[in-house]
Motif scaffolding. Structure first.
Motif, PDB file in Angstrom:
ATOM      1  N   VAL A  97       7.551  -8.260  -0.102  1.00 53.39           N
ATOM      2  CA  VAL A  97       6.399  -7.593  -0.729  1.00 53.39           C
ATOM      3  C   VAL A  97       5.796  -6.606   0.264  1.00 53.39           C
ATOM      4  O   VAL A  97       6.149  -6.574   1.434  1.00 53.39           O
ATOM      5  CB  VAL A  97       5.291  -8.608  -1.132  1.00 53.39           C
ATOM      6  CG1 VAL A  97       5.803  -9.589  -2.186  1.00 53.39           C
ATOM      7  CG2 VAL A  97       4.748  -9.336   0.096  1.00 53.39           C
ATOM      8  N   CYS A  98       4.876  -5.827  -0.239  1.00 55.72           N
ATOM      9  CA  CYS A  98       3.967  -5.080   0.624  1.00 55.72           C
ATOM     10  C   CYS A  98       2.730  -5.941   0.761  1.00 55.72           C
ATOM     11  O   CYS A  98       2.110  -6.286  -0.243  1.00 55.72           O
ATOM     12  CB  CYS A  98       3.626  -3.723   0.004  1.00 55.72           C
ATOM     13  SG  CYS A  98       2.254  -2.911   0.861  1.00 55.72           S
ATOM     14  N   THR A  99       2.387  -6.317   1.993  1.00 51.93           N
ATOM     15  CA  THR A  99       1.254  -7.237   2.168  1.00 51.93           C
ATOM     16  C   THR A  99      -0.074  -6.579   1.779  1.00 51.93           C
ATOM     17  O   THR A  99      -1.029  -7.270   1.455  1.00 51.93           O
ATOM     18  CB  THR A  99       1.170  -7.756   3.623  1.00 51.93           C
ATOM     19  OG1 THR A  99       1.100  -6.631   4.505  1.00 51.93           O
ATOM     20  CG2 THR A  99       2.379  -8.606   3.971  1.00 51.93           C
ATOM     21  N   PHE A 100      -0.138  -5.235   1.800  1.00 56.28           N
ATOM     22  CA  PHE A 100      -1.369  -4.545   1.393  1.00 56.28           C
ATOM     23  C   PHE A 100      -1.510  -4.508  -0.129  1.00 56.28           C
ATOM     24  O   PHE A 100      -2.628  -4.466  -0.653  1.00 56.28           O
ATOM     25  CB  PHE A 100      -1.377  -3.095   1.920  1.00 56.28           C
ATOM     26  CG  PHE A 100      -1.239  -2.979   3.422  1.00 56.28           C
ATOM     27  CD1 PHE A 100      -1.738  -3.967   4.265  1.00 56.28           C
ATOM     28  CD2 PHE A 100      -0.614  -1.873   3.983  1.00 56.28           C
ATOM     29  CE1 PHE A 100      -1.611  -3.863   5.643  1.00 56.28           C
ATOM     30  CE2 PHE A 100      -0.490  -1.754   5.359  1.00 56.28           C
ATOM     31  CZ  PHE A 100      -0.979  -2.753   6.192  1.00 56.28           C
ATOM     32  N   HIS A 101      -0.390  -4.475  -0.813  1.00 55.66           N
ATOM     33  CA  HIS A 101      -0.365  -4.364  -2.286  1.00 55.66           C
ATOM     34  C   HIS A 101       0.698  -5.338  -2.799  1.00 55.66           C
ATOM     35  O   HIS A 101       1.811  -4.914  -3.124  1.00 55.66           O
ATOM     36  CB  HIS A 101      -0.026  -2.936  -2.721  1.00 55.66           C
ATOM     37  CG  HIS A 101      -0.718  -1.866  -1.912  1.00 55.66           C
ATOM     38  ND1 HIS A 101      -0.091  -1.173  -0.891  1.00 55.66           N
ATOM     39  CD2 HIS A 101      -1.997  -1.403  -1.977  1.00 55.66           C
ATOM     40  CE1 HIS A 101      -0.963  -0.316  -0.350  1.00 55.66           C
ATOM     41  NE2 HIS A 101      -2.118  -0.438  -0.987  1.00 55.66           N
ATOM     42  N   PRO A 102       0.364  -6.643  -2.855  1.00 54.29           N
ATOM     43  CA  PRO A 102       1.400  -7.659  -3.149  1.00 54.29           C
ATOM     44  C   PRO A 102       2.067  -7.510  -4.517  1.00 54.29           C
ATOM     45  O   PRO A 102       3.053  -8.194  -4.784  1.00 54.29           O
ATOM     46  CB  PRO A 102       0.621  -8.979  -3.058  1.00 54.29           C
ATOM     47  CG  PRO A 102      -0.584  -8.654  -2.253  1.00 54.29           C
ATOM     48  CD  PRO A 102      -0.932  -7.214  -2.553  1.00 54.29           C
ATOM     49  N   ILE A 103       1.543  -6.612  -5.335  1.00 53.40           N
ATOM     50  CA  ILE A 103       2.200  -6.357  -6.606  1.00 53.40           C
ATOM     51  C   ILE A 103       3.507  -5.566  -6.394  1.00 53.40           C
ATOM     52  O   ILE A 103       4.390  -5.562  -7.242  1.00 53.40           O
ATOM     53  CB  ILE A 103       1.239  -5.594  -7.560  1.00 53.40           C
ATOM     54  CG1 ILE A 103       1.772  -5.655  -8.998  1.00 53.40           C
ATOM     55  CG2 ILE A 103       1.018  -4.163  -7.126  1.00 53.40           C
ATOM     56  CD1 ILE A 103       0.689  -5.654 -10.043  1.00 53.40           C
ATOM     57  N   MET A 104       3.612  -4.948  -5.221  1.00 55.13           N
ATOM     58  CA  MET A 104       4.843  -4.233  -4.863  1.00 55.13           C
ATOM     59  C   MET A 104       5.881  -5.239  -4.389  1.00 55.13           C
ATOM     60  O   MET A 104       5.696  -5.896  -3.359  1.00 55.13           O
ATOM     61  CB  MET A 104       4.584  -3.227  -3.739  1.00 55.13           C
ATOM     62  CG  MET A 104       3.664  -2.083  -4.124  1.00 55.13           C
ATOM     63  SD  MET A 104       3.207  -1.049  -2.697  1.00 55.13           S
ATOM     64  CE  MET A 104       4.815  -0.447  -2.158  1.00 55.13           C
ATOM     65  N   LYS A 105       6.971  -5.353  -5.136  1.00 51.45           N
ATOM     66  CA  LYS A 105       7.996  -6.348  -4.802  1.00 51.45           C
ATOM     67  C   LYS A 105       9.367  -5.703  -4.689  1.00 51.45           C
ATOM     68  O   LYS A 105       9.702  -4.775  -5.436  1.00 51.45           O
ATOM     69  CB  LYS A 105       8.064  -7.429  -5.888  1.00 51.45           C
ATOM     70  CG  LYS A 105       6.832  -8.301  -5.982  1.00 51.45           C
ATOM     71  CD  LYS A 105       6.968  -9.267  -7.158  1.00 51.45           C
ATOM     72  CE  LYS A 105       5.645  -9.843  -7.626  1.00 51.45           C
ATOM     73  NZ  LYS A 105       4.962 -10.677  -6.656  1.00 51.45           N
TER      74      LYS A 105
ATOM     75  N   VAL B 298      -0.384   6.632   1.453  1.00 53.71           N
ATOM     76  CA  VAL B 298      -1.101   5.484   2.038  1.00 53.71           C
ATOM     77  C   VAL B 298      -0.086   4.573   2.740  1.00 53.71           C
ATOM     78  O   VAL B 298       1.101   4.614   2.429  1.00 53.71           O
ATOM     79  CB  VAL B 298      -1.862   4.670   0.953  1.00 53.71           C
ATOM     80  CG1 VAL B 298      -2.917   5.525   0.273  1.00 53.71           C
ATOM     81  CG2 VAL B 298      -0.880   4.096  -0.073  1.00 53.71           C
ATOM     82  N   PRO B 299      -0.544   3.737   3.693  1.00 58.57           N
ATOM     83  CA  PRO B 299       0.379   2.835   4.390  1.00 58.57           C
ATOM     84  C   PRO B 299       0.872   1.689   3.490  1.00 58.57           C
ATOM     85  O   PRO B 299       0.154   1.269   2.573  1.00 58.57           O
ATOM     86  CB  PRO B 299      -0.448   2.271   5.551  1.00 58.57           C
ATOM     87  CG  PRO B 299      -1.750   2.972   5.534  1.00 58.57           C
ATOM     88  CD  PRO B 299      -1.919   3.636   4.217  1.00 58.57           C
ATOM     89  N   HIS B 300       2.068   1.214   3.779  1.00 60.91           N
ATOM     90  CA  HIS B 300       2.650   0.061   3.089  1.00 60.91           C
ATOM     91  C   HIS B 300       3.375  -0.799   4.122  1.00 60.91           C
ATOM     92  O   HIS B 300       3.577  -0.369   5.266  1.00 60.91           O
ATOM     93  CB  HIS B 300       3.672   0.500   2.035  1.00 60.91           C
ATOM     94  CG  HIS B 300       3.101   1.265   0.888  1.00 60.91           C
ATOM     95  ND1 HIS B 300       2.287   0.687  -0.058  1.00 60.91           N
ATOM     96  CD2 HIS B 300       3.247   2.557   0.514  1.00 60.91           C
ATOM     97  CE1 HIS B 300       1.957   1.601  -0.972  1.00 60.91           C
ATOM     98  NE2 HIS B 300       2.516   2.758  -0.639  1.00 60.91           N
ATOM     99  N   THR B 301       3.797  -1.999   3.697  1.00 54.80           N
ATOM    100  CA  THR B 301       4.672  -2.819   4.540  1.00 54.80           C
ATOM    101  C   THR B 301       5.873  -3.269   3.708  1.00 54.80           C
ATOM    102  O   THR B 301       5.826  -3.224   2.477  1.00 54.80           O
ATOM    103  CB  THR B 301       3.978  -4.089   5.094  1.00 54.80           C
ATOM    104  OG1 THR B 301       3.973  -5.114   4.081  1.00 54.80           O
ATOM    105  CG2 THR B 301       2.547  -3.802   5.554  1.00 54.80           C
TER     106      THR B 301
HETATM  107 CU    CU Z   1       1.705  -1.153  -0.204  1.00 57.79          CU
END
Ligand code: CU
Length: 116
Positions: A102-110, A68-71
């Motif tokens: 962070v990943c703006t799609f999944h802000p739990i990703m730091k 899936v995409p991330h940032t």
């Molecule tokens: Cu992500």
């Protein structure tokens, strides 16, 4: 031509050679610290490594191994935008500092990028 003028000229030529030698040595030292490339792998909704320390001028590549995409987004500093599955994004570290992102799609990703 006067002897004094000759001496002055010789001195100026020697000084110029010394300055050129110093400049050459400095250039050689700089090339030893050539910019490096680093990779942050995005895998399982996590940045690996979570914290990365690089020198100014180094390149950081975020490589998305997830389906899936991330940032990779540090507001006001850098923002990859959407990195598609299997794609990557490259950033050249500019300003020294400590930049949580962070990943703006999944802000739990730091993650944190430290620029020395
Ligand atoms: Cu992500």
């Amino acid at each position: 031509m006067h002897a004094v003028d000759m001496r002055r000229r010789r001195f100026a030529a020697a000084a110029a050679a010394t300055i050129a030698a110093i400049a050459g040595a400095t250039g050689a030292r700089r090339s030893l610290a050539a910019p490096k490339d680093y990779t942050v792998v995005i895998d399982g909704f996590a940045f690996k490594p979570a914290e990365l320390s690089v020198a100014r001028g180094d390149t950081v590549v975020w490589r998305n191994d997830d389906p899936v995409p991330h940032t990779a987004t540090a507001k006001g500093v850098f923002d990859s935008g959407s990195i598609a599955a299997g794609a990557s994004w490259k950033y050249v570290a500019k300003k020294p500092g400590r930049y949580p992102y962070v990943c703006t799609f999944h802000p739990i990703m730091k993650g944190t990028l430290v620029v020395r």
